[in-house]
Design a protein around this motif. Structure first.
Motif, PDB file in Angstrom:
ATOM      1  N   GLY A 122       7.786  17.941  16.432  1.00 55.18           N
ATOM      2  CA  GLY A 122       6.349  18.420  16.443  1.00 55.18           C
ATOM      3  C   GLY A 122       5.821  18.056  15.479  1.00 55.18           C
ATOM      4  N   ASN A 123       4.841  19.173  14.754  1.00 55.86           N
ATOM      5  CA  ASN A 123       4.077  18.881  13.547  1.00 55.86           C
ATOM      6  C   ASN A 123       4.717  19.374  12.332  1.00 55.86           C
ATOM      7  OD1 ASN A 123       3.941  21.696  13.645  1.00 55.86           O
ATOM      8  ND2 ASN A 123       1.717  21.545  13.291  1.00 55.86           N
ATOM      9  N   CYS A 124       6.253  19.575  12.312  1.00 51.60           N
ATOM     10  CA  CYS A 124       6.714  20.240  11.316  1.00 51.60           C
ATOM     11  C   CYS A 124       7.725  19.180  10.743  1.00 51.60           C
ATOM     12  CB  CYS A 124       7.631  21.180  11.878  1.00 51.60           C
ATOM     13  SG  CYS A 124       8.843  21.912  10.600  1.00 51.60           S
ATOM     14  N   MET A 125       7.519  18.785   9.550  1.00 43.44           N
ATOM     15  CA  MET A 125       8.443  17.673   8.945  1.00 43.44           C
ATOM     16  C   MET A 125       9.151  18.456   7.684  1.00 43.44           C
ATOM     17  SD  MET A 125       7.604  13.892   7.263  1.00 43.44           S
ATOM     18  CE  MET A 125       6.550  14.401   6.118  1.00 43.44           C
ATOM     19  N   ILE A 126      10.612  18.502   7.864  1.00 41.07           N
ATOM     20  CA  ILE A 126      11.392  19.097   6.845  1.00 41.07           C
ATOM     21  C   ILE A 126      11.750  18.104   6.112  1.00 41.07           C
ATOM     22  CG2 ILE A 126      13.573  20.189   6.824  1.00 41.07           C
ATOM     23  CD1 ILE A 126      11.585  21.966   7.997  1.00 41.07           C
ATOM     24  N   GLU A 127      11.911  18.318   4.693  1.00 39.25           N
ATOM     25  CA  GLU A 127      12.148  17.714   3.609  1.00 39.25           C
ATOM     26  C   GLU A 127      13.426  18.436   2.931  1.00 39.25           C
ATOM     27  OE1 GLU A 127      10.561  15.684  -0.664  1.00 39.25           O
ATOM     28  OE2 GLU A 127       9.147  16.747   0.433  1.00 39.25           O
ATOM     29  N   LEU A 128      14.629  17.702   2.932  1.00 34.13           N
ATOM     30  CA  LEU A 128      15.757  18.070   1.990  1.00 34.13           C
ATOM     31  C   LEU A 128      15.978  17.251   0.895  1.00 34.13           C
ATOM     32  CD1 LEU A 128      18.235  18.525   5.115  1.00 34.13           C
ATOM     33  CD2 LEU A 128      17.467  20.463   3.502  1.00 34.13           C
ATOM     34  N   CYS A 129      16.434  18.079  -0.189  1.00 35.59           N
ATOM     35  CA  CYS A 129      16.545  17.149  -1.475  1.00 35.59           C
ATOM     36  C   CYS A 129      18.445  17.163  -1.610  1.00 35.59           C
ATOM     37  CB  CYS A 129      16.210  17.527  -2.765  1.00 35.59           C
ATOM     38  SG  CYS A 129      16.737  19.250  -3.334  1.00 35.59           S
ATOM     39  N   PRO A 130      18.722  15.861  -2.173  1.00 36.74           N
ATOM     40  CA  PRO A 130      19.885  15.675  -2.266  1.00 36.74           C
ATOM     41  C   PRO A 130      21.021  16.609  -2.865  1.00 36.74           C
ATOM     42  CG  PRO A 130      18.993  13.443  -2.407  1.00 36.74           C
ATOM     43  CD  PRO A 130      18.008  14.647  -2.712  1.00 36.74           C
TER      44      PRO A 130
END
Length: 324
Positions: A122-130
């Motif tokens: 949808g309009n949600c972008m999830i950003e994870l870091c290593p």
């Protein structure tokens, strides 16, 4: 020519770069850290072109610094300004993670050293870091279909004095939004951030309190995010430069190509009556992008959502950001 005319007649889409679902203007809804705490208040803006990013991070509105002569800023106000963040950086997408390098930044050190592992629904972008130090929830801001323009600033020169005012930075126009980064004229000040001591910029500002000649070069940098249109112009909503709040982001007339068509030139007269020339390299010039709030899913998933809509959608509504 007007920027609209340049887009209409001289579209030059990048042949590679990030996927379409990553393009546009995102505001951060939340960042959650490994210690269990979450920030939903900081203004954090991410504008994405095909091969570079513009980023802006500011405190909540009533904690931002008001415009005044440089020598009148208090130590606390300079410390607040010293924690502002704004940058432009080329990026590389490997299909899973986005990496940034060689940024043009207000800060002298890189506060965000890890690549972003990105996934959007949808309009949600999830950003994870290593390292799992944090996870960020980004929301694509609503915009009608419109152009995507990504231009990376080479330099910005005052033609009257033949002096470089800014070096490095960029301009992104994405539908109803636009952002501009203007680097300091000394490009070496923006090089090698990882080797710079942490918070050197903030401490330099505080140490220069009351000294206009020392403060001016430190603050000869801008990152601004604006809302509007190519027909009516873009008005600044958030910026690292207090005196620029509410102003026009940039004139939209005076654009042209250089003699060999590899650079975009922008000639204009600034608010001080000076003749200016900005030279940009071209990332992408696209006439029509769709900044959709939805993303694809499977037929079975659509059927499931429809079947369970009475409970699944009873409280749903669009969410663009928690920022205050």
């Amino acid at each position: 020519m007007h920027l609209l005319e340049l887009i209409k007649h001289h579209a030059t889409q990048a042949q590679n770069g990030v996927p379409d679902w990553m393009l546009g203007y995102y505001k951060r809804s939340a960042i959650s850290f490994a210690d269990g705490t979450t920030d939903i208040a900081t203004h954090v803006c991410w504008l994405q072109s095909r091969n570079f990013t513009i980023d802006l991070r500011l405190p909540i509105n009533n904690q931002q610094v008001s415009a005044k002569p440089l020598e009148q800023y208090t130590e606390n106000e300079l410390r607040t300004l010293g924690n502002y963040e704004g940058w432009e950086a080329p990026c590389e997408w490997d299909g899973t993670a986005l990496s940034w390098l060689n940024d043009t930044s207000l800060q002298y050190h890189n506060r965000w050293t890890e690549p972003g592992i990105l996934h959007r629904i949808g309009n949600c972008m999830i950003e994870l870091c290593p390292s799992n130090a944090y996870v960020e929830d980004w929301r694509l801001q609503p915009s009608g279909p419109g152009p995507l323009v990504g231009l990376r600033l080479i330099d910005d020169t005052c033609l009257d004095s033949n002096s470089v005012l800014h070096r490095g930075g960029g301009l992104i126009v994405c539908g109803d939004y636009a952002a501009l980064v203007l680097g300091r004229p000394d490009s070496q000040a923006d090089a090698g951030h990882s080797a710079q001591p942490a918070n050197q910029f903030r401490e330099a500002l505080v140490a220069a309190q009351g000294n206009t000649s020392a403060l001016k070069p430190l603050l000869q940098f801008e990152t601004s995010v604006a809302h509007g249109s190519l027909s009516d112009g873009y008005k600044i909503q958030l910026t690292t430069c207090p005196h620029r709040n509410g102003q026009s982001l940039l004139p939209l007339d005076g654009f042209e190509f250089d003699e060999i068509g590899q650079q975009v030139l922008h000639r204009f007269t600034d608010e001080h009556g000076r003749a200016r020339l900005r030279r940009f390299s071209i990332d992408t010039i696209e006439a029509d992008c769709h900044y959709s709030q939805a993303t694809p899913t499977t037929h079975d998933a659509k059927s499931w959502l429809s079947q369970e809509a009475e409970t699944l959608t009873r409280y749903t509504q669009p969410l663009f950001s928690h920022s205050l």
